[in-house]
Every structure is written in C-alpha cells, then in structure tokens.
Design an enzyme around this catalytic site. Structure first.
Site, short mmCIF file in Angstrom:
data_model
loop_
_atom_site.label_atom_id
_atom_site.label_comp_id
_atom_site.label_asym_id
_atom_site.label_seq_id
_atom_site.Cartn_x
_atom_site.Cartn_y
_atom_site.Cartn_z
N ASP A 128 56.53 54.25 36.10
CA ASP A 128 56.67 54.00 37.53
C ASP A 128 56.91 52.53 37.86
OD1 ASP A 128 56.01 56.74 38.23
OD2 ASP A 128 53.96 56.24 37.69
N ASP A 133 54.68 59.47 42.35
CA ASP A 133 54.56 60.13 41.06
C ASP A 133 53.61 61.32 41.21
OD1 ASP A 133 54.78 60.47 38.25
OD2 ASP A 133 52.89 59.42 37.98
#
Length: 663
Positions: A624, A320
C-alpha cells in the site's frame, strides 16, 4: 521454466552451490542484496521548504519593512508566527524521510546457502543471483527465490494482500501468471509459515519485488498542496496586489497634491504593511489545531495541520482490505453437515457439528500456548488451524491442551502439502479406545477418498453415490462463492494397524466417511460498516483496492455495503489488459478492485486524482505504501500497520497514545 532450466540458466550446481570466485564475480555485477539507503532531503533543504511559501515570503517582507519603519513589536510578532510555523513543518516533514529505511527492516538478517559444497549461514546482503538457499518454517525470505525442491505455505499478506497463507511448490507455471498466482516463487520480505524447501535466488536488492516498491516510493509524485493551502496562496496574492495598488495610489495622490515625496513613500509602505493580514496564518493554525485535538480524541494523529482540511474535502477513500477493513485473522464462520449449517453467532455447536469441528482440530498441528510462554496468542500454528482450535476451545477445552494431548492420542500423520492438498492423522480415541484415521483438506480432494457419507438425521453411514458426491461438491462451491475458505473433513474407523508403516500410509487413505465442511473467513472489523455508511452519507465514495482473491474481496465488500449485487469486481489481470481510457473509467465507477499489484494501486490513485477527485488512501502493508504516498492524504493503521506505511502517511496517521505524546 522447470527447476532444471532455472539451475542451467543461472549456471549453478543445486548440490554444491556457487564457488567463492563466482560469488565475487556476480556480486561485482549485481551488487549487494540490499535496498539503497534513502538519500532523502538534507536538513537544510527541509528547513528551506518551510519558508518557500508565498504567504510566508510576504510576511517576511512585511517583517523587514516593519523593522525599517521602527514598528518593532509588529515585526517581532510576525517573525515569531513565521518561525513557529516553520519549525513545526520542519519536524513533521523530517519524520517522513525515513520511509525507505523502514523498507530495509522488512528483509531478513541471515540466510542458509550452499557455497562450494557446504551449507553456510551468511548475511542476506551477501546473497547473489544463482545462490542455492535452504529454507524452513519461521524464516523470513531474504531475496526473490525460485523454488526447485520442496513445498510449504507462505504468508504474503504484507506484499500482495493475500489474507490466507499461500501454498508454494516447484511446479511450472504459464509465462503470463499474475504476481499473486506465482506459486513457485518466494518474495523478499514475506515469511514461511510451514514446510521446507530449496530454491535459487533470481533477484536481489532493487531487482526484487520489494525493491520495485522502493523505486516506486522514490519516483512517486509529491502530494498536491491541500485545498486550504492553495486557497491561502490565492488569497495572499490578491491581498498583496490589492495592498500595493491602493498604497501606490495613495502615495501618487499625495505627491500630486504637493506633499513631500519621502513622506508619501513612507505612508504608502506603512499602509501596505498594515493592510497585510499577518494574523491570518495564526488564525488558520489555531483553527486547524482545534481539529487536530478533536481527531486526537478519536485516536487519530494528524502530522500536518493543513491535512485536517484536506481530509474534510475528501471525495474518494481507497482502502486496502486485509488488515485494514479486516483484522487479517481467520475465524471459523460455520460448520456444515448434511446441508445444515451452524454459525458462530449461534449457540455452542452440538451433535454432528461439534463432532466435525472436533475432528478438524484433531487433524491439525496447532499447539496450545502454555501459560506465560506467550501472551499475544492462545495458540500457535497455521492460521487456519488456530482459528479452528479457538472455536473448539469454548465448547471442548479438553481437546486442545498445551502439550497437544487431549481426548485423542495421535500415533502418526501425513502432513499437508500443495500436491496432496490434504492432511491425515492416525490416532486412538481415549473414550472408546478405537483407532481412527482423520483427513481434512480441499473438499474435491477429500471426496475422492470417501465411499460413505455420514447422515446426521439417522446417525448412520450411507453410500456416497454419484448424485450425493455432486451435491456435496456443489455445497462446497457455494460456500467458496460466498468468500469462505472451505475445508472438508472425513474419517475412517476401520484401521488394520494402529500405526501403518510409512510406505503403507497413503494406501490406508481409502474408504473414508465424509463428515462435513468447516468454513473460515477473515471478517470485517465491527466498526467498519458504520464508517462506510457515514462516508456514504457525507458523499464520500469508498473503494476497496486489495491484492486478495476476488471472491473474498466481494464477500467483505458486500458485508460492508461497498458493492451492490449487480456490480462487478475488477481484477488486476483486467486492468493490465485494459487501455488507459478504460482504466480511468473503471477508477471512477468500480467499487472493488482485487488481485491488484502495488503498481496498479498507484496507477488507480493517479487516475482518480487526474479526474479531479480528492483521494484518501488507507492501508497497512508494504504493497500500500506507493499509493499512500501518491494520494492527497494517506491514513495508516497505527497498531497493525507496517513501518513503511506509517512513514508514507506524512499527512494523517492513526497511532497509539504513546506515539502521540512523543509527537
């Protein structure tokens, strides 16, 4: 839909709200506004899984045979090894069962709603679709809500990865608008930074975007066994088959030579037990434990011993951006005046650059935190304005006082809104006593109200001609392409009244002088560039997978050498329009994916796994979590990550020292 169509669809009066009877009927149909509690695995199931391994079963069989043959010492040693490994595995896996419980903590606790003509504070679990909710700054959004009136800014980083607060309003959008572009929607679990609004609940519980992530977590495939575990299982089978064949051959040869049947059977069994390497699990455990201790020295905690070896076999790291590669904290990067840029790494700003920065801070609602009030931050307010104030603090501390009073005394303001795209303040300069109007906002909006431009070389104001306007807009566009968040700053000294009447305020926003731009950025963490280089040197590909804007993603990726100039950034819209074969190809070749949803992150990880890659996923947000659970190994951000990402990292996890000691 328009706001009126939304109310009509849900059959709700925007003023009175729902009646008690209608609330009861809808709750019976839609259920409570809560995520289902994770049933998870029972304790006995987790415990059973620890011994449901081929090599462990072989060792348990060898233990039984050793007891039968009177080899008590060998049997006890083998049993102790098996029990110790099983207990350790049980403790580690049990902690991963709390992931969905952590998701529930992301939601708000209470909400202010209109019920039967009255505003009432209720528990969020009591919300139903069609409820009219009243929202204000500082609150966590309790459900998925369609705005009907008002506007504000919302921090959606935890859900979408957007690093900058998103402006929300009640306007109509096209039907195919991507998740990150739905400016008229508020999503459960995100937070309101500024503004006031009213909206209609359109989804609760499992039907929210947060609920969809919870469903993906439940449906995600269990991680594939690490390479070491697979190799040990294959080795165990070969050893068992070899031992049995050799033992059987010796027993048969002895029988053929006329030796007693019982004696040869005991001999064969004894040889088989002796040949089984009962010390192998202990040797592997000790070797992996050394790796765990070395990683602990680097402030990384491993929750599964075998995952140390998996991490060493990694071929692709999906990471990320916001909060992982960056700090998720905006910082002033440069001030541009007349085409000349001052960068933060240079000496302290002076002259025209300092004046522009000072004007930008004056035109803000940032507040300096009083000593002892809060230790976590120097300022409170919008992240953009906080970044400007922090930059100015080092040059002119007197401009940002704890009480909001400095060398500029504010007498009035028009706040920033999504429709205005600008903020204006009126005030008086303490030094010269002159009245000022200062405006900051989107460059194209600010320039619309400017008739003059300040020329720093001669310290004069010159006319904003059409050519100069185009050049100024081009400079702003160039900064945006470099990934910056750009704000224009302008002022006017010719004020008729010190504080115009409210109905006359916008009329005063004319004939301004353009001063310059301030450009902000969420920069990469200092250690990330070295980490990416080391991974590349080890043959590990780094792939950025973020929900943030493509330009911002590219800017960070270029600073970290993740992407080359000739490579393109693939967006979530592109993935949605592509077929499975194209997505599989992009997952192998593209280094940056932007504006992707949690489901698309999950899909990319699956495609990489199908291609034979050993995938590591790292991130810190709720968006995520599904990909973290799907990857061969998940790595969470220990100090900044959300609880749900830490729980999904049942293999490898970065934590603080206190957490490591408790583990």
């Amino acid at each position: 839909m328009t706001a009126d169509e939304v109310k009509e669809f849900w059959e709700v009066d925007a003023v009175a709200g729902l009646s008690p009877g209608e609330v009861s009927r809808r709750r019976a149909h839609f259920g409570m506004n809560a995520l289902p509690e994770s049933t998870g695995s029972q304790l006995w199931e987790i415990l059973f899984r620890q011994w449901n391994d081929f090599m462990v079963l072989v060792l348990l069989g060898a233990t039984a045979v050793a007891f039968f043959l009177g080899e008590t010492t060998d049997a006890v040693v083998i049993l102790c090894i098996v029990v110790a490994n099983g207990v350790l595995g049980f403790l580690q896996e049990y902690r991963a069962e709390v992931a969905l419980t952590s998701l529930e903590k992301m939601t708000a606790e209470t909400a202010l709603v209109m019920r039967d003509g009255c505003a009432r504070q209720i528990g969020v679990e009591q919300l139903v679709p069609g409820d009219v909710v009243l929202l204000k700054a500082g609150e966590r959004i309790p459900a998925d809500i369609r705005l009907t009136t008002g506007e504000g800014r919302v921090d959606e980083a935890v859900l979408t990865g957007e690093s900058i607060p998103v402006h929300k309003s009640s306007g109509v959008l096209s039907e195919d608008t991507h998740l990150t572009g739905r400016r008229n929607m508020l999503y459960s679990g995100t937070s309101i930074i500024s503004g006031k609004a009213r909206g209609v609940v359109v989804a609760t519980g499992v039907d929210t975007e947060l609920g969809e992530i919870a469903s993906m977590l439940r449906d995600a495939e269990r991680r594939q066994p690490p390479p070491l575990q697979g190799a040990l299982e294959r080795l165990g089978r070969l050893l068992l088959i070899g031992c049995l064949l050799i033992s059987a051959l010796i027993a048969v040869m002895g029988i053929l030579q006329g030796k007693p049947l019982y004696e040869m059977l005991l001999t064969g069994i004894s040889l088989a037990v002796a040949a089984i390497p009962e010390g192998l699990p202990a040797v592997v455990t000790v070797a992996l434990a050394v790796g765990v201790q070395r990683m602990a020295g680097e402030r990384a905690v491993v929750r599964n011993l075998k995952s140390v070896e998996t991490l060493g076999c990694a071929t692709t790291i999906c990471t990320d951006k916001t909060g992982t590669l960056t700090r998720n904290r905006l910082r002033l990067e440069l001030v541009s005046v007349g085409g000349r840029e001052w960068h933060v790494q240079d000496e302290a700003p002076s002259g025209a650059h300092l004046y522009v920065l000072t004007a930008a801070v004056r035109c803000s609602d940032v507040r300096r935190v009083a000593p002892g009030e809060r230790e976590a931050a120097e300022f409170s307010g919008d992240p953009t304005e906080v970044a400007l104030a922090e930059a100015l603090l080092h040059s002119r501390p007197s401009e940002v006082q704890a009480g909001g009073e400095g060398e500029f005394v504010r007498t009035g303001e028009i706040p920033f809104t999504a429709s205005r795209r600008r903020m204006s303040v009126w005030g008086r300069s303490v030094r010269d006593g002159k009245n000022l109007l200062i405006m900051k906002g989107a460059p194209e909006t600010i320039l619309r109200y400017c008739s003059m431009v300040h020329c720093p070389d001669r310290d004069v104001e010159i006319e904003m001609s059409g050519r100069r306007r185009r050049q100024t807009l081009g400079a702003a566009a160039d900064l945006s392409r470099r990934g910056y968040r750009v704000l224009g700053v302008a002022q006017r000294r010719r004020i008729v009244e010190e504080r115009p009447k409210e109905e006359q305020q916008e009329d005063e926003e004319t004939d301004l002088t353009f001063l310059g731009f301030v450009a902000l950025f969420d920069p990469p963490r200092p250690e990330c560039a070295t980490a990416v280089q080391q991974c590349a040197g080890a043959g590990i590909r780094t792939v950025m997978v973020t929900g943030d804007h493509p330009l911002t993603a590219r800017a960070v990726a270029e600073r970290l050498d993740i992407i080359r100039p000739n490579q393109a950034v693939v967006t979530g819209e592109m993935l949605e329009a592509a077929d499975a074969r194209t997505v599989r190809r992009l997952s192998r070749t593209c280094p940056v994916f932007a504006r992707v949803t949690p489901r698309q992150k999950l899909s990319l990880v699956r495609h990489m796994k199908d291609a034979g890659q050993v995938v590591v996923m790292t991130g810190d947000g709720v968006n995520d979590a599904p990909a973290l659970g799907e990857a061969h190994i998940g790595v969470a951000m220990g100090r900044t990550g959300t609880a749900v990402t830490r729980c999904q990292c049942s293999d490898c996890l970065s934590w603080s020292c206190a957490d490591y000691l408790s583990w």
